[in-house]
Design an enzyme around this catalytic site. Structure first.
Site, PDB file in Angstrom:
ATOM      1  N   LYS A  14      70.922  19.011 100.793  1.00  0.00           N
ATOM      2  CA  LYS A  14      69.647  19.333 101.456  1.00  0.00           C
ATOM      3  C   LYS A  14      69.810  20.577 102.321  1.00  0.00           C
ATOM      4  O   LYS A  14      68.954  21.460 102.322  1.00  0.00           O
ATOM      5  CB  LYS A  14      69.148  18.179 102.349  1.00  0.00           C
ATOM      6  CG  LYS A  14      68.588  16.966 101.663  1.00  0.00           C
ATOM      7  CD  LYS A  14      67.311  17.189 100.906  1.00  0.00           C
ATOM      8  CE  LYS A  14      67.590  17.561  99.488  1.00  0.00           C
ATOM      9  NZ  LYS A  14      67.373  16.616  98.449  1.00  0.00           N
ATOM     10  N   ASN A  68      42.997   3.190  93.492  1.00  0.00           N
ATOM     11  CA  ASN A  68      44.323   3.773  93.736  1.00  0.00           C
ATOM     12  C   ASN A  68      45.211   2.625  94.196  1.00  0.00           C
ATOM     13  O   ASN A  68      44.840   1.908  95.112  1.00  0.00           O
ATOM     14  CB  ASN A  68      44.200   4.846  94.828  1.00  0.00           C
ATOM     15  CG  ASN A  68      45.541   5.326  95.349  1.00  0.00           C
ATOM     16  OD1 ASN A  68      46.555   5.212  94.674  1.00  0.00           O
ATOM     17  ND2 ASN A  68      45.534   5.867  96.559  1.00  0.00           N
ATOM     18  N   GLY A  69      46.367   2.454  93.560  1.00  0.00           N
ATOM     19  CA  GLY A  69      47.265   1.376  93.985  1.00  0.00           C
ATOM     20  C   GLY A  69      47.752   0.587  92.789  1.00  0.00           C
ATOM     21  O   GLY A  69      47.629   1.033  91.642  1.00  0.00           O
ATOM     22  N   GLU A 105      70.095  23.694 100.121  1.00  0.00           N
ATOM     23  CA  GLU A 105      68.855  24.041  99.422  1.00  0.00           C
ATOM     24  C   GLU A 105      67.826  24.714 100.315  1.00  0.00           C
ATOM     25  O   GLU A 105      67.188  25.666  99.907  1.00  0.00           O
ATOM     26  CB  GLU A 105      68.177  22.756  98.912  1.00  0.00           C
ATOM     27  CG  GLU A 105      68.685  22.210  97.633  1.00  0.00           C
ATOM     28  CD  GLU A 105      67.895  20.969  97.253  1.00  0.00           C
ATOM     29  OE1 GLU A 105      68.005  19.956  97.956  1.00  0.00           O
ATOM     30  OE2 GLU A 105      67.173  21.025  96.270  1.00  0.00           O
ATOM     31  N   ARG A 159      47.709  15.916  95.649  1.00  0.00           N
ATOM     32  CA  ARG A 159      48.309  14.587  95.521  1.00  0.00           C
ATOM     33  C   ARG A 159      48.947  14.384  94.143  1.00  0.00           C
ATOM     34  O   ARG A 159      49.684  13.429  93.942  1.00  0.00           O
ATOM     35  CB  ARG A 159      47.233  13.504  95.734  1.00  0.00           C
ATOM     36  CG  ARG A 159      46.670  13.496  97.139  1.00  0.00           C
ATOM     37  CD  ARG A 159      45.421  12.648  97.224  1.00  0.00           C
ATOM     38  NE  ARG A 159      45.655  11.246  97.048  1.00  0.00           N
ATOM     39  CZ  ARG A 159      46.005  10.401  98.005  1.00  0.00           C
ATOM     40  NH1 ARG A 159      46.164  10.845  99.237  1.00  0.00           N
ATOM     41  NH2 ARG A 159      46.188   9.133  97.769  1.00  0.00           N
ATOM     42  N   HIS A 198      93.614  15.770 102.210  1.00  0.00           N
ATOM     43  CA  HIS A 198      94.095  16.244 100.900  1.00  0.00           C
ATOM     44  C   HIS A 198      93.613  17.661 100.613  1.00  0.00           C
ATOM     45  O   HIS A 198      93.589  18.087  99.467  1.00  0.00           O
ATOM     46  CB  HIS A 198      93.670  15.280  99.800  1.00  0.00           C
ATOM     47  CG  HIS A 198      94.238  13.909  99.991  1.00  0.00           C
ATOM     48  ND1 HIS A 198      95.519  13.581  99.645  1.00  0.00           N
ATOM     49  CD2 HIS A 198      93.719  12.800 100.565  1.00  0.00           C
ATOM     50  CE1 HIS A 198      95.760  12.321  99.963  1.00  0.00           C
ATOM     51  NE2 HIS A 198      94.679  11.823 100.532  1.00  0.00           N
ATOM     52  N   CYS A 228      46.874   8.528  93.104  1.00  0.00           N
ATOM     53  CA  CYS A 228      45.496   8.786  92.691  1.00  0.00           C
ATOM     54  C   CYS A 228      44.689   9.323  93.865  1.00  0.00           C
ATOM     55  O   CYS A 228      44.997   9.072  95.027  1.00  0.00           O
ATOM     56  CB  CYS A 228      44.846   7.499  92.217  1.00  0.00           C
ATOM     57  SG  CYS A 228      45.745   6.692  90.900  1.00  0.00           S
ATOM     58  N   LYS A 256      61.174  22.965  90.815  1.00  0.00           N
ATOM     59  CA  LYS A 256      61.063  21.518  91.038  1.00  0.00           C
ATOM     60  C   LYS A 256      61.639  20.735  89.866  1.00  0.00           C
ATOM     61  O   LYS A 256      62.248  19.698  90.042  1.00  0.00           O
ATOM     62  CB  LYS A 256      59.595  21.151  91.284  1.00  0.00           C
ATOM     63  CG  LYS A 256      59.369  19.667  91.580  1.00  0.00           C
ATOM     64  CD  LYS A 256      59.932  19.264  92.933  1.00  0.00           C
ATOM     65  CE  LYS A 256      59.830  17.790  93.226  1.00  0.00           C
ATOM     66  NZ  LYS A 256      60.874  17.356  94.190  1.00  0.00           N
ATOM     67  N   TRP A 313      47.020   9.164  88.885  1.00  0.00           N
ATOM     68  CA  TRP A 313      48.481   9.322  88.782  1.00  0.00           C
ATOM     69  C   TRP A 313      48.934   8.000  88.181  1.00  0.00           C
ATOM     70  O   TRP A 313      48.929   6.973  88.843  1.00  0.00           O
ATOM     71  CB  TRP A 313      49.040   9.580  90.181  1.00  0.00           C
ATOM     72  CG  TRP A 313      50.517   9.457  90.338  1.00  0.00           C
ATOM     73  CD1 TRP A 313      51.197   8.380  90.827  1.00  0.00           C
ATOM     74  CD2 TRP A 313      51.504  10.450  90.066  1.00  0.00           C
ATOM     75  NE1 TRP A 313      52.538   8.649  90.848  1.00  0.00           N
ATOM     76  CE2 TRP A 313      52.760   9.896  90.390  1.00  0.00           C
ATOM     77  CE3 TRP A 313      51.455  11.752  89.555  1.00  0.00           C
ATOM     78  CZ2 TRP A 313      53.949  10.598  90.240  1.00  0.00           C
ATOM     79  CZ3 TRP A 313      52.640  12.450  89.407  1.00  0.00           C
ATOM     80  CH2 TRP A 313      53.856  11.880  89.751  1.00  0.00           C
ATOM     81  N   GLU A 329      74.495  14.288  99.572  1.00  0.00           N
ATOM     82  CA  GLU A 329      73.061  14.560  99.607  1.00  0.00           C
ATOM     83  C   GLU A 329      72.685  15.338 100.878  1.00  0.00           C
ATOM     84  O   GLU A 329      71.877  16.263 100.828  1.00  0.00           O
ATOM     85  CB  GLU A 329      72.277  13.238  99.514  1.00  0.00           C
ATOM     86  CG  GLU A 329      70.776  13.344  99.608  1.00  0.00           C
ATOM     87  CD  GLU A 329      70.118  14.166  98.495  1.00  0.00           C
ATOM     88  OE1 GLU A 329      70.797  14.549  97.530  1.00  0.00           O
ATOM     89  OE2 GLU A 329      68.908  14.442  98.627  1.00  0.00           O
TER      90      GLU A 329
HETATM   91  C1  F6R Z   1      67.319  18.420  95.112  1.00  0.00           C
HETATM   92  C2  F6R Z   1      66.564  18.272  93.884  1.00  0.00           C
HETATM   93  C3  F6R Z   1      67.279  18.409  92.592  1.00  0.00           C
HETATM   94  C4  F6R Z   1      66.808  17.336  91.611  1.00  0.00           C
HETATM   95  C5  F6R Z   1      67.419  17.571  90.216  1.00  0.00           C
HETATM   96  C6  F6R Z   1      67.025  16.487  89.259  1.00  0.00           C
HETATM   97  O1  F6R Z   1      66.517  18.338  96.235  1.00  0.00           O
HETATM   98  O2  F6R Z   1      65.383  18.048  93.916  1.00  0.00           O
HETATM   99  O3  F6R Z   1      68.669  18.362  92.758  1.00  0.00           O
HETATM  100  O4  F6R Z   1      67.196  16.094  92.121  1.00  0.00           O
HETATM  101  O5  F6R Z   1      66.986  18.806  89.724  1.00  0.00           O
HETATM  102  O6  F6R Z   1      65.642  16.434  89.107  1.00  0.00           O
HETATM  103  P1  F6R Z   1      64.949  15.165  88.464  1.00  0.00           P
HETATM  104  O7  F6R Z   1      65.175  14.025  89.419  1.00  0.00           O
HETATM  105  O8  F6R Z   1      63.499  15.542  88.351  1.00  0.00           O
HETATM  106  O9  F6R Z   1      65.620  14.925  87.161  1.00  0.00           O
END
Ligand code: F6R
Length: 619
Positions: A496, A101-102, A499, A27, A515, A2, A614, A75, A492
């Site tokens: 990263k 907020n919280g 990406e 935010r 293997h 928020c 996103k 939020w 992961e």
């Molecule tokens: C990687 C990333 C994506 C998401 C994936 C799932 O940095 O952000 O691999 O993790 O698209 O997204 P959500 O979690 O929103 O279902």
């Protein structure tokens, strides 16, 4: 998270509040509202679901007049994102106005107490309960309530008294219709800053909301309350002691201020992980037990196995989660990728618990998996960051990450939140089934609770990871390896790097090296090996030696105090010691930073990597 803005001065409050809220839009939010009081005590409140522009449209041509007010972007954490739940909220008299907020952890108990006294609630929010509580304290003071009464203003004293009863996290700003020159702000674990102007003063969740009006600011610390009037600001502790605080001058420009001074949202979100993890865990571990009341409606005795489903980073969290569920709760558990699960004719039935993990709650393949699980009569739990997202509407129940909106396309804090919630879920299932040794459970809970401090310590010194990352900025490919719960950490870390730096990277289980992938190793393929303390540490060292023997450079991620590892690896990044089962949470942080600094050295657009969205809402 928020956003809050408060104004007490001599200018029209509404445009200042709306402008401040606009500056806090980064935010993230799902509804917005303002409340403005004119000097005659006439109060106007306006709220709208959705974007701030909806609220602005609603106010077009009839903006509330007044020189004191509060604004809020919400939020959602309690209750759906709609106009009724949007802030500001009022007490039962309608005279007290509050934005918050919280998360108020003991809100259910407070709400029950207020309801017993005959209070009706308009919304489902924890905030409204606090407004009512302040109202009760204010009425008592007016009626001559006795006791220690340190604050000179009746209303400020009522807020102080009410907050003494609240458990949880909050930043609040409140005013009373009868005191038209007075704003009261307070904070505990949620941000609130004071802006100092000429015959006007401000409160806000973050500096960007103040910058158009003043560069003079003052911090408010946890457990403090500010009495804000046009002519001055006084700060007190919640015990009523006056606090002397020096103002400071803000030198950031607006763009830097939105990122709290960091050059990118990704880096900002990495650095806020300790606080977000505290938010995520708050109220969920009490007296050696995990509390997840969200699961109360499920019949867990019926569950014979668990399927965890997600995509991308969230899938990596599921891989960690399945290991913990099997290890601690002794329930067969499998993790699956959403796009595979939905077409795999998976074996699920009414004895299956299907856990869907999604930051956004909108990922198409994860949602399709949820619908499939429902069709097959499985019980379903969504683990998500977004209250009111599609996943929460179809799952039997939802557990929220509470890590605040993630703006960078590449996930960071949501991953740590997902890992932590899954660890809590595994401990909760073990607790319900009575299968975990009490000592081990206590050790894990303790480790989870100290994790934010450890990550904070780690983030205080990022030079080493930056230095190592810069050396590898021009490689074409990178090999990541890890074992056990840190196999997903390797996946992961590699994701990263791919990406945000566009370097090809592969994550592998270390034991798989021989293997196949060992054939690729040569001096041009560096390897990042996760070699933190674990049951398989010696095997990992052997794997590192095998890699090194092929001429590949090795970066090892090791536990602080491990001097032995430096004899095997070319570069070592250290993390604090943590139990192996939970080490993926902290081990991820240096890998996020590593990817970040490589990407920066290559001049990549870290916050908006090419070709990525996103939220992947299509197949
Ligand atoms: C990687 C990333 C994506 C998401 C994936 C799932 O940095 O952000 O691999 O993790 O698209 O997204 P959500 O979690 O929103 O279902």
């Amino acid at each position: 998270m928020c956003g809050i803005v408060g104004y007490a001065g001599h200018r029209a409050a509404t445009p200042i509040l709306l402008d401040g809220l606009k500056r806090l839009e980064y935010r993230g939010y799902d509804s917005a509202g303002v409340a403005v009081l004119d000097p005659e005590g006439c109060l106007a409140i306006a709220k709208a679901e959705g974007k701030l522009s909806r609220l602005v449209e609603r106010l077009d041509g009839h903006q509330p007049i007044g020189v004191l007010g509060v604004g809020h972007t919400r939020w959602a954490t309690h209750g759906a994102p709609n106009t009724v739940n949007a802030h500001p909220h009022t007490d039962s008299s309608g005279d007290i106005v509050l934005v918050h907020n919280g998360i108020i952890e003991n809100y259910a108990a407070l709400r029950a107490e207020m309801a017993e006294r005959g209070h009706d609630f308009a919304s489902e929010t924890d905030t409204e309960v606090l407004a009512h509580l302040i109202g009760v304290e204010y009425d008592a003071l007016r009626a001559g309530a006795n006791g220690f009464r340190p604050l000179p203003h009746l209303f400020a004293e009522a807020v102080r008294r009410a907050l003494k009863r609240v458990e949880g996290a909050y930043a609040v700003v409140a005013f009373h219709r009868d005191e038209p020159n007075l704003l009261v702000g307070a904070r505990q674990f949620s941000p609130l800053v004071i802006g100092l102007g000429q015959d006007e003063n401000f409160l806000a969740s973050d500096i960007p909301a103040l910058l158009a009006y003043t560069r003079q600011a003052m911090t408010l610390e946890d457990g403090e309350l500010a009495v804000v009037q046009p002519g001055g600001v006084q700060v007190y502790t919640l015990d009523g002691q006056p606090v002397v605080r020096q103002p400071f001058t803000v030198t950031w420009d607006l763009a830097a201020a939105e990122k709290s001074g960091f050059p990118h949202f990704f880096l900002k979100e990495i650095h806020e992980q300790p606080d977000r993890l505290r938010d995520c865990l708050r109220g969920r571990i009490t007296e050696g037990r995990v509390l997840l009341p969200e699961l109360d409606g499920l019949d867990l005795r019926r569950v014979k196995r668990v399927r965890l489903v997600a995509c991308g980073t969230a899938y990596h969290a599921c891989l960690m989660g399945r290991t913990l569920i099997e290890r601690w709760a002794r329930l067969p558990a499998e993790a699956a990728i959403g796009s595979e699960f939905r077409y795999a004719e998976p074996m699920i039935d009414d004895h299956t618990l299907v856990v869907l993990v999604s930051q956004s709650g909108e990922t198409a393949d994860t949602l399709a998996s949820l619908y499939l699980a429902r069709e097959q009569a499985a019980q379903t739990v969504a683990i998500t960051n977004v209250v009111g997202s599609t996943i929460t509407r179809y799952a039997d129940t939802s557990v929220y990450l509470r890590v605040g909106p993630e703006i960078s396309v590449a996930a960071s804090k949501s991953y740590l939140g997902q890992q932590s919630v899954l660890a809590l879920l595994a401990l909760y299932l073990a607790q319900q089934r009575g299968l975990m040794e009490a000592d081990e459970a206590a050790e894990m809970l303790e480790a989870l609770q100290t994790m934010p401090d450890e990550i904070e310590a780690l983030l205080a010194h990022t030079d080493r990871v930056e230095g190592v990352a810069r050396r590898f900025a021009h490689v074409r490919s990178f090999f990541y390896m890890g074992r056990g719960p840190n196999h997903p950490t390797a996946l992961e870390g590699a994701l990263k790097l791919k990406e945000i730096s566009y370097i090809h990277a592969e994550g592998y289980a270390s034991g798989e090296l021989k293997h196949g992938p060992i054939a690729m190793l040569d001096p041009d393929l560096p390897c990042l090996a996760i070699a933190t303390r674990s049951a398989t540490y010696a095997k990992t060292v052997s794997n590192i030696q095998e890699v090194r023997a092929r001429g590949a450079q090795v970066v090892a991620l090791a536990t602080e105090g491990d001097t032995e590892i430096a004899r095997h690896a070319h570069h070592v990044l250290y993390v604090p010691a943590t139990p192996e089962a939970l080490s993926p949470i902290i081990n991820t942080v240096p890998l996020q930073l590593f990817a970040y600094y490589v990407a920066i050295a290559r001049g990549c657009d870290v916050d908006q990597p090419r070709n990525l969205a996103k939220s992947v809402t299509v197949e």
